[in-house]
Motif scaffolding. Structure first.
Motif, short mmCIF file in Angstrom:
data_model
loop_
_atom_site.label_atom_id
_atom_site.label_comp_id
_atom_site.label_asym_id
_atom_site.label_seq_id
_atom_site.Cartn_x
_atom_site.Cartn_y
_atom_site.Cartn_z
N THR A 1 -0.79 3.63 -10.25
CA THR A 1 -1.01 2.04 -10.68
C THR A 1 -0.62 1.47 -11.62
N GLN A 2 -0.27 2.19 -12.87
CA GLN A 2 0.35 1.61 -13.96
C GLN A 2 1.59 1.17 -13.77
N LEU A 3 2.52 1.80 -12.98
CA LEU A 3 3.89 1.29 -12.63
C LEU A 3 4.00 0.30 -11.65
N ALA A 4 3.04 0.28 -10.65
CA ALA A 4 2.96 -0.68 -9.51
C ALA A 4 1.65 -0.92 -9.46
N PRO A 5 1.00 -1.94 -10.32
CA PRO A 5 -0.48 -2.36 -10.10
C PRO A 5 -0.60 -3.15 -8.68
N GLY A 6 0.25 -3.77 -8.24
CA GLY A 6 -0.23 -4.31 -6.75
C GLY A 6 -0.44 -3.38 -5.72
N LEU A 7 -0.04 -2.08 -5.61
CA LEU A 7 -0.22 -1.28 -4.76
C LEU A 7 -1.50 -0.72 -4.41
N VAL A 8 -2.05 -0.86 -3.16
CA VAL A 8 -3.30 -0.16 -2.63
C VAL A 8 -3.16 1.33 -2.49
N LEU A 9 -3.78 2.08 -3.02
CA LEU A 9 -3.65 3.56 -2.66
C LEU A 9 -4.77 4.00 -1.64
N HIS A 10 -4.12 4.94 -0.77
CA HIS A 10 -4.92 5.63 0.12
C HIS A 10 -4.69 7.08 0.17
N ASP A 11 -5.68 7.73 0.50
CA ASP A 11 -5.61 9.19 0.38
C ASP A 11 -4.99 9.84 1.52
N ALA A 12 -3.92 10.71 1.24
CA ALA A 12 -3.14 11.18 2.13
C ALA A 12 -3.57 12.74 2.61
N GLU B 1 0.87 -1.05 -0.05
CA GLU B 1 0.14 0.05 0.02
C GLU B 1 0.97 1.19 -0.19
N ILE B 2 0.23 2.53 -0.26
CA ILE B 2 1.17 3.63 -0.56
C ILE B 2 0.22 4.70 -0.41
N TRP B 3 0.45 5.94 -0.01
CA TRP B 3 -0.25 7.12 0.46
C TRP B 3 0.11 8.06 -0.47
N THR B 4 -0.75 8.85 -1.15
CA THR B 4 -0.66 9.87 -2.23
C THR B 4 -2.17 10.52 -2.26
N LEU B 5 -2.21 11.15 -3.15
CA LEU B 5 -3.64 12.20 -3.37
C LEU B 5 -4.33 11.59 -4.22
N THR B 6 -5.46 10.98 -3.81
CA THR B 6 -6.53 10.10 -4.34
C THR B 6 -7.53 11.11 -5.08
N PRO B 7 -8.24 10.75 -6.25
CA PRO B 7 -9.24 11.45 -6.68
C PRO B 7 -10.46 11.35 -5.83
N HIS B 8 -11.34 12.69 -5.90
CA HIS B 8 -12.74 12.92 -5.23
C HIS B 8 -13.61 13.07 -6.22
N SER B 9 -14.84 13.02 -5.90
CA SER B 9 -16.10 13.18 -6.82
C SER B 9 -16.20 14.61 -7.08
N ASP B 10 -15.79 15.51 -6.21
CA ASP B 10 -15.82 17.11 -6.27
C ASP B 10 -14.62 17.64 -6.96
N ASP B 11 -13.63 16.88 -7.23
CA ASP B 11 -12.73 17.52 -7.97
C ASP B 11 -13.06 18.19 -9.15
N THR B 12 -12.30 19.58 -9.22
CA THR B 12 -12.52 20.35 -10.35
C THR B 12 -11.21 20.76 -11.01
N GLY B 13 -11.18 21.26 -12.39
CA GLY B 13 -10.02 21.76 -12.91
C GLY B 13 -9.44 20.95 -13.31
N TYR B 14 -8.06 21.00 -13.52
CA TYR B 14 -6.90 19.82 -13.98
C TYR B 14 -7.19 18.75 -12.98
N PRO B 15 -7.22 17.36 -13.51
CA PRO B 15 -7.38 16.32 -12.66
C PRO B 15 -5.99 15.86 -12.11
N HIS B 16 -5.51 16.53 -11.26
CA HIS B 16 -4.11 16.18 -10.68
C HIS B 16 -4.15 15.07 -9.94
N ALA B 17 -4.84 14.75 -9.18
CA ALA B 17 -4.81 13.62 -8.26
C ALA B 17 -5.24 12.31 -9.05
#
Length: 459
Positions: free
Chosen positions: A188-199, A164-180
């Motif tokens: 996920t493309q580079l390390a598909p086995g990692l579970v992402l958590h929102d930091a 698992e790893i912590w990063t900024l994950t997408p939210h339904s209310d994200d606006t503008g450039y889809p950074h997260a």
């Protein structure tokens, strides 16, 4: 939107031309770079975050391509900036838990990744910091600075140890450039086995308690914004356009060192004063209007948020003053209760919103004799910091070191009266400190300032 952008470009043009004249007069005065906190402050934040989370953290800065407008001023992704103080494009941050070595990790516990220097781009955009610069460790405060492409290898190595790893994950209310969304997909493309958590929640909770350095930078943004509000009070009169008032305020911010506005200036006259986020700024100020000015500057990444409402001709009508005094009474009632443990939200026994609403709803009526609570249509306030609506849980009880707004308002479209009074407040161990105290709040004080601007000092 196109018309709003046209008006905004006109504001910037007017403001910049005024600043150019001022700079010519100041040519011998040295200009200072953007201010930031010492490297050890950012290092302490990173250590704090890493100690809270049980897996590696990967954060990405903005790329500089989020906005294609030629007038775009680069502003770093705020969570990334909060942990690094790095305000250039294309960077990334890796934090690894202190116990990673026991699991076989052989790398450092924190790495700043930077893009390589590009001499051709720097001819157009100026020099950038590169991972091979001889003084890069001293400048950034990172003992280990690597080229961005190395992050791919590091992620692959971490995936052998962690699931698992912590990063900024997408939210339904994200606006503008889809950074997260973009960078989460990249991981996920580079390390598909990692579970992402929102930091974001953990970082946001940290960001809500301001350091001494942050309070100092916020105070500079607020002081410049107070100067701008005072200049606008002295300037407002019937016959001006809303955008002319905004342009004067932007000029004050620019000349004082703000890199940009905290948000698009809101200046509304008459009916426009009742529109919460009015930013077309295309109306002529009429005699008898009230003019609402919600304008704040951003200084070294930190934002002010201040609103005042003034009479166009320098004198509130009886009805305008009645509404103004009710809003001021509500704001004062909130200030009297503002201390650790109180909340900005609408619910709960310590709700500051409820104090403001109850005051408004028990003082005065509309033309039909109805209570005025129905015309208080927004929340009481919010945190400010690296964003004008800053990160973190909005319902968290107030604690010392938080900086929030206190902004009750009444908006009656059928009477063309909108009044908002907004101030910035630091929560202290025993109560609060009004950071905007230098800016008058009462109707009498506002009328006096406007009269002195028109007729000279009053006896």
């Amino acid at each position: 939107m196109r018309e709003a952008m046209r008006i905004w470009r006109a504001i910037r043009a007017i403001a910049v031309s005024g600043v150019a004249v001022m700079l010519l007069a100041m040519i011998a005065v040295p200009l200072f770079a953007r201010e930031r906190e010492p490297n050890n402050v950012y290092a302490e934040r990173r250590a704090n975050l890493a100690g809270q989370l049980n897996a590696p953290v990967v954060l990405f800065g903005y790329t500089g391509r989020e906005n294609s407008s030629p007038s775009y001023v680069f502003l770093q992704e705020p969570n990334f900036y909060y942990l690094t103080g790095h305000n250039e494009e294309g960077a990334a941050l890796l934090l690894v838990p202190s116990g990673a070595a026991a699991k076989g990790w052989q790398g450092p516990t924190e790495i700043l990744f930077l893009p390589p220097r590009n001499p051709e781009e720097e001819k157009w955009n100026g020099p950038r910091m590169g991972p091979a610069d001889p003084d890069v460790q001293k400048k950034t405060g990172f003992a280990d600075v690597q080229v961005f492409s190395n992050l791919k290898t590091r992620l692959a190595e971490l995936a052998q140890t962690y699931d698992e790893i912590w990063t900024l994950t997408p939210h339904s209310d994200d606006t503008g450039y889809p950074h997260a969304r973009e960078w989460s997909a990249w991981i996920t493309q580079l390390a598909p086995g990692l579970v992402l958590h929102d930091a974001a929640p953990a970082i946001g909770a940290m960001r809500q308690i301001k350091s001494a350095g942050e309070i100092a930078l916020l105070t500079k943004a607020i002081d410049l914004s107070v100067d701008a509000q005072l200049a606008a009070m002295r300037m407002v009169r019937a016959g001006l356009y809303e955008y002319q008032v905004a342009a004067r305020m932007v000029e004050i911010h620019d000349a004082g060192g703000c890199e940009t506005e905290a948000y698009a200036p809101i200046v509304g006259t008459g009916l426009h004063s009742t529109v919460l986020h009015f930013n077309e700024l295309d109306a002529l100020i009429q005699d008898g209007d009230v003019v609402l000015m919600d304008v704040g500057g951003q200084y070294s990444g930190y934002t002010a948020d201040i609103t005042r409402t003034v009479p166009a001709n320098g004198h509130f009508t009886a009805r305008q003053r009645e509404i103004y005094d009710i809003v001021l009474g509500a704001q004062n009632a909130v200030l009297a209760a503002m201390k650790p443990g109180a909340t900005l939200g609408r619910q709960g026994p310590n709700s500051l919103f409820k104090i403001a609403y109850d005051y408004i709803n028990t003082h005065g009526t509309d033309r039909e004799g109805r209570n005025l609570g129905r015309y208080f249509i927004h929340g009481l306030g919010h945190h400010i910091g690296l964003e004008v609506h800053d990160a973190g849980d909005a319902n968290r009880p107030l604690e010392p070191g938080m900086v929030v707004t206190d902004e009750p308002g009444i908006y009656i479209p059928e009477e063309k009266i909108g009044v908002r009074i907004e101030d910035d407040v630091l929560i202290t161990p025993t109560g609060y400190k009004l950071l905007t105290a230098r800016l008058p709040r009462t109707a009498d004080e506002i009328e006096k300032i406007m009269a002195e601007a028109k007729f000279g000092p009053q006896r």
